[in-house]
Design an enzyme around this catalytic site. Structure first.
Site, PDB file in Angstrom:
ATOM      1  N   TYR A 138     -95.286  -4.105 -19.969  1.00  0.00           N
ATOM      2  CA  TYR A 138     -95.433  -4.969 -21.144  1.00  0.00           C
ATOM      3  C   TYR A 138     -95.942  -4.237 -22.388  1.00  0.00           C
ATOM      4  O   TYR A 138     -96.010  -4.838 -23.463  1.00  0.00           O
ATOM      5  CB  TYR A 138     -96.330  -6.160 -20.819  1.00  0.00           C
ATOM      6  CG  TYR A 138     -95.575  -7.268 -20.121  1.00  0.00           C
ATOM      7  CD1 TYR A 138     -94.518  -7.916 -20.760  1.00  0.00           C
ATOM      8  CD2 TYR A 138     -95.892  -7.647 -18.818  1.00  0.00           C
ATOM      9  CE1 TYR A 138     -93.807  -8.921 -20.121  1.00  0.00           C
ATOM     10  CE2 TYR A 138     -95.181  -8.652 -18.171  1.00  0.00           C
ATOM     11  CZ  TYR A 138     -94.141  -9.281 -18.832  1.00  0.00           C
ATOM     12  OH  TYR A 138     -93.427 -10.267 -18.202  1.00  0.00           O
ATOM     13  N   GLU A 224     -94.060 -11.696   8.877  1.00  0.00           N
ATOM     14  CA  GLU A 224     -93.081 -11.352   7.843  1.00  0.00           C
ATOM     15  C   GLU A 224     -93.131 -12.291   6.651  1.00  0.00           C
ATOM     16  O   GLU A 224     -93.258 -11.852   5.509  1.00  0.00           O
ATOM     17  CB  GLU A 224     -91.668 -11.367   8.442  1.00  0.00           C
ATOM     18  CG  GLU A 224     -90.577 -11.139   7.400  1.00  0.00           C
ATOM     19  CD  GLU A 224     -89.175 -11.430   7.913  1.00  0.00           C
ATOM     20  OE1 GLU A 224     -88.246 -11.422   7.083  1.00  0.00           O
ATOM     21  OE2 GLU A 224     -88.994 -11.678   9.122  1.00  0.00           O
ATOM     22  N   ASP A 277     -88.482 -12.380  11.730  1.00  0.00           N
ATOM     23  CA  ASP A 277     -87.261 -13.068  12.139  1.00  0.00           C
ATOM     24  C   ASP A 277     -86.404 -12.141  12.990  1.00  0.00           C
ATOM     25  O   ASP A 277     -86.420 -10.918  12.816  1.00  0.00           O
ATOM     26  CB  ASP A 277     -86.450 -13.505  10.917  1.00  0.00           C
ATOM     27  CG  ASP A 277     -87.076 -14.671  10.166  1.00  0.00           C
ATOM     28  OD1 ASP A 277     -87.874 -15.414  10.786  1.00  0.00           O
ATOM     29  OD2 ASP A 277     -86.770 -14.846   8.971  1.00  0.00           O
TER      30      ASP A 277
END
EC number: 5.6.2.2
Length: 396
Positions: A138, A224, A277
């Protein structure tokens, strides 16, 4: 809902305790070699001197009427990566490089951006102040274009100077969360208690600065996804399976989450497990925690925890638990390419059980999210699946 009877507490953690003993024995037999290359935590004077040497080289090139250039290690080639079981993926000492030339239309802009960020780093180190990657972006968002450009340049500079990002006085905003049996003191003296409740604690932005870490945890569970992490919090998992620590990187982990996992392992040497997963993306995230990534291989010694084990969700669990087909998801072409890529990676050769699980996924052409277990019951994950896995050693 309470857990099913499992006998006395000592017997529940018996297999976990034996696993920890085997991990400690492995450390005593050889353990992890001290860093011989890559990045390190350098003093401010060293960082300033390194930057001054780079600027001196630029001035010398200009004095000779030569176009200055930066020589950057190639962090995107597997040819520059070697694998060691005790460390993970790390950059070779004599890797191929690429030139960022100031007189090339393709790289002139990047040359100027590297020079600008080097100047900002010099001022930060000189004044003993810190900035986040976001702060740097920024300062001139139009010039940088996007945050990824800044992130990549900072990593290139860290790799070029052979120092850690912390040594550059650049911090990254943490997105990870931690909960459970852990207390510590932050660099500014703030006392933090992560005792599991309805909410978790944000992973600190300065992992090197935390001290006086205290825990009685029997294990660390890396989750996760944030949704799964929050569900386990809601189910009071940390208290039901106390003492333990839970961490999530909310998907692909940021640097601070990886640094924290590494610090917990180095400090306490308690077993660390992953819950991801049963899909290629989850497996890759687990591999990042365990063995590291190609792009950050120059910091492997500070980030990887090869002792991590895969607790779930295993592809073989889907058949064993009779997960219905309508709860499974077909692998996409992208999934199959990702799975093939992981199977070709050097660390798979030393993980035959992982390879077997990935082959099961490849053969079935199906994947599953952890939420697929809710077909058994809404709290099956916290009430049955994880306790049984931990009690009976269901990890690989």
């Amino acid at each position: 809902m309470a857990f099913a009877p499992m006998g006395p507490e000592a017997s529940f953690f018996d297999v976990l305790d034996r696993h920890r003993e085997s991990l400690l024995a492995a450390l005593r037999r050889g353990g992890r070699e001290p860093p011989t290359g890559g990045s390190r935590l350098a003093s401010s004077s060293e960082v300033l001197a390194s930057i001054e040497n780079i600027i001196q080289d630029i001035i010398t090139s200009l004095a000779r009427n030569e176009a200055p250039a930066f020589t950057i290690d190639n962090r995107s080639s597997w040819e520059n990566i070697k694998f060691e079981d005790s460390v993970g993926l790390q950059m070779v000492s004599h890797c191929t490089t690429r030139k960022i030339k100031s007189d090339s239309p393709k790289s002139a802009q990047k040359f100027s951006l590297i020079l600008k960020i080097l100047s900002m780093i010099y001022k930060l180190v000189q004044s003993n102040t810190y900035a986040t990657k976001r702060d740097i972006y920024y300062t001139d968002s139009q010039l940088f274009g996007n945050q990824t450009v800044v992130d990549n340049i900072i990593n290139d500079i860290s790799c070029m100077l052979k120092v850690s990002r912390r040594s550059l006085h650049i911090l990254s905003t943490s997105k990870g969360l931690i909960a459970g049996n852990l207390r510590y003191i932050e660099e500014d003296g703030t006392k933090v208690n992560c005792t599991c409740g309805a909410t978790a604690v944000a992973v600190p932005s300065n992992i090197q600065g935390i001290r006086n870490l205290v825990t009685d945890a029997k294990f660390v569970l890396i989750v996760e996804k944030d949704a799964t992490f929050q569900r386990l919090l809601d189910d009071n998992f940390c208290n039901k399976l106390s003492p333990c620590i839970m961490i999530t990187g909310k998907g692909v982990p940021d640097l601070n989450t990886r640094l924290l996992v590494k610090k917990l392992w180095d400090t306490f040497h308690v077993p660390v497990f992953t819950l991801v997963d049963a899909d290629p993306h989850g497996i890759e995230i687990m591999c990042i925690y365990k063995y590291g990534s190609m792009s950050m291989s120059f910091e492997a010694h500070h980030l990887t925890v090869p002792a991590i084990r895969w607790l779930g969700l295993l592809p073989s669990d889907l058949k064993r638990l009779n997960v219905p087909k309508d709860s499974l998801i077909p692998l996409t072409k992208r999934d199959q390419m990702k799975l093939d890529s992981i199977l070709r990676r050097p660390y798979v050769t030393c993980q035959p059980f992982w390879r077997k699980e990935m082959e099961i996924m490849a053969d079935s052409k199906m994947k599953a999210e952890i939420q697929a277990l809710t077909f058994l019951s809404s709290d099956y994950l916290s009430r049955v699946y994880l306790p049984n896995k931990l009690k009976f050693g269901g990890w690989i």
